[in-house]
Every structure is written in structure tokens, then in C-alpha cells.
Design an enzyme around this catalytic site. Sequence first.
Site, PDB file in Angstrom:
ATOM      1  CE  LYS A   1      47.757  46.568  26.018  1.00 24.36           C
ATOM      2  NZ  LYS A   1      46.616  46.194  26.753  1.00 24.36           N
TER       3      LYS A   1
ATOM      4  N   GLY B   1      40.460  41.073  31.799  1.00 26.57           N
ATOM      5  CA  GLY B   1      39.047  40.701  31.890  1.00 26.57           C
ATOM      6  C   GLY B   1      38.629  40.092  33.205  1.00 26.57           C
TER       7      GLY B   1
ATOM      8  CB  ALA C   1      45.144  43.840  32.109  1.00 26.00           C
ATOM      9  N   GLY C   2      42.792  44.023  34.244  1.00 23.03           N
ATOM     10  CA  GLY C   2      42.331  43.445  35.504  1.00 23.03           C
ATOM     11  C   GLY C   2      41.656  44.411  36.454  1.00 23.03           C
TER      12      GLY C   2
ATOM     13  CG  ASN D   1      38.277  47.079  26.627  1.00 26.96           C
ATOM     14  OD1 ASN D   1      38.808  46.809  25.560  1.00 26.96           O
ATOM     15  ND2 ASN D   1      36.982  47.349  26.657  1.00 26.96           N
ATOM     16  CB  THR D   2      36.695  43.850  30.883  1.00 26.67           C
ATOM     17  OG1 THR D   2      37.628  43.323  29.939  1.00 26.67           O
ATOM     18  CG2 THR D   2      35.531  42.886  31.039  1.00 26.67           C
TER      19      THR D   2
HETATM   20  C1  LIG Z   1      41.983  46.327  25.319  1.00 29.36           C
HETATM   21  C2  LIG Z   1      43.222  45.938  25.954  1.00 29.36           C
HETATM   22  O1  LIG Z   1      44.251  46.474  25.715  1.00 29.36           O
HETATM   23  C3  LIG Z   1      43.172  44.854  26.935  1.00 29.36           C
HETATM   24  O2  LIG Z   1      43.943  43.814  26.467  1.00 29.36           O
HETATM   25  C4  LIG Z   1      43.599  45.429  28.227  1.00 29.36           C
HETATM   26  O3  LIG Z   1      44.686  44.809  28.753  1.00 29.36           O
HETATM   27  C5  LIG Z   1      42.481  45.701  29.134  1.00 29.36           C
HETATM   28  O4  LIG Z   1      42.232  44.745  30.108  1.00 29.36           O
HETATM   29  P1  LIG Z   1      40.838  44.761  30.910  1.00 29.36           P
HETATM   30  O5  LIG Z   1      39.801  44.400  29.895  1.00 29.36           O
HETATM   31  O6  LIG Z   1      41.001  43.750  31.987  1.00 29.36           O
HETATM   32  O7  LIG Z   1      40.615  46.145  31.437  1.00 29.36           O
END
Ligand SMILES: CC(=O)[C@@H](O)[C@H](O)COP(=O)(O)O
Length: 257
Positions: A95, A156, A183-184, A205-206
Site C-alpha cells: 500500500k 484519521g 482513509a477517513g 483503521n482509526t
Molecule cells: C493504516 C493506514 O493505512 C492508514 O494510513 C489508512 O489510510 C487508514 O486511514 P483511517 O485511519 O482514516 O481509517
Amino acid sequence: MRAYGIDLSSPLMLGTALYDSPAILADSVRRGRPGAVTVSLRRESAGLQAGQAFWELVRGFDVPVLPNTAGCHTVREAVTTAQMAREVFETDWIKLEVIGQGDLLQPDVFALVEAARILNEEGFKVFPYMTEDLVVAERLLRAGCEVLMPWGAPIGSGRGLNNLFGLRALRAHFPEVPMVIDAGIGRPSHAVTAFELGFDAILINTAVAKAGDPAAMAEAFRLACDVGQLAKTADPMDERDMAVPSTPTLGKASFAS
Ligand SMILES: CC(=O)[C@@H](O)[C@H](O)COP(=O)(O)O
């Protein structure tokens, strides 16, 4: 979701950072049942001992690993990190993140395309983290990428899908290319929307790691993937600008005098 000729068991990709403990991460993976987990080489190699234990934990999940180049800001850093990740994690999946702007962690799309070109030439299977820009998408495909990972919103932020118009356009212009919203994403409802728009997978992730109950949230995202995928195959109706009565008038009593 099929990526580089491999079918993932689930369209949910889960990040492994930010959990309060390894046990909470393990529970989240158990209940989320992701098709892949993403791991940052930089974080894991920070402390060799801890990194080794973490890698053992991830290996135990028995889920494909997608290493990432999180924290890289230049082509050189990203390429070197990817090369090291290939050794450490024994996979040619990467990635690719090349960050160009600190406040929004926005990808440097120029460096991204260049790094993607180099890594594709070296035989990597590149998953590029990108903005929803059509030209960037086209350049990444030309550089050899077979999957695209447009952002939903800044990493995040939990804001969901910031630019629906742009994401719709991207999906429509490259209908055959597997695409992961990365992300997001903050809530399961954002994930459902991503599938309804036609995207193939999500990476989170977050929103899981920082939920009050991460394992329950991982399961909620797993269910949201099911709902979204079902809705996608059911072909949602188009939006309209005007009301259209949904109750038939035929056979109703007339009160006209
Ligand atoms: C862990 C990872 O790859 C992050 O850089 C990803 O883009 C997730 O983003 P969020 O934490 O916003 O879900």
C-alpha cells in the site's frame, strides 16, 4: 474483491495501528474478519523486539498482509520502505503512501506516480493511496497499477466520503478497475455508501481502533460491508429532483363535486 488476480475473502481491509493493546487488535480482527490487514513497516521496525512480537501476532491472524509505506514523504523513502517491507513481510503487495501535505496528510500525487512506476517495474503489486483526481488515476494505471485507493477523507478524520461528486466520477470513468476507499471513513454508514457508489472494498483503521468498543465496531463494519455489497448488486434507484407519487391514485374515491 479481486486484486492482482487474488480474491480477498472480505472487502474489509483493516489497519493494525492505534489499538490500545494487542488483545484488542486481535479481538477486532476476529470479529471484523477482514480480507486483509495493513501493517506499517516503519512503526514495526521502530523497536526491534516489539516489532518481532507484533509481527508474530499478525502472522497468527492468518489474514493476507498488505504492508504500507505510511509516514513516507519522498519517492526514495517510499521505494526503500517498500523494498524492506517485501523482505520482512514476504509479500510483493504494497500500500503506497507518499504524503505531501502535513495538515491533511494529502498524498503527493506526483511522487506517488513516480514511486508507483518504479515499484511496478520491480514486480510489486501496488495499491496507491491517492486523491480522487481522474488524471492521477489515469497516470497510476499507465504506471502499471491494477488497483486504486482513493481517499474518502483525510486519514484519521472520520469525515466519511468528502467529495461524492469526485468519487462518483472516478468510479464512472474506470468501471473495470478495482477500487478501495481508503482513509477517513468514520462510521459503518460511510462504508455502506462507498459500496452503494460502486466501490469494491474499504480500508479502515482509526474508526475501529479508536471506537469505544473496537471489536464491536469491527463487526459493525463487517456487517456494513455485507449491507453495502447487497445494496450495490440490487442496483439502487437514481435520485430525482422532483417528487414522484409512490401511492397509486387509480381506484381512489373522488370527492370532486
Ligand atoms: C493504516 C493506514 O493505512 C492508514 O494510513 C489508512 O489510510 C487508514 O486511514 P483511517 O485511519 O482514516 O481509517
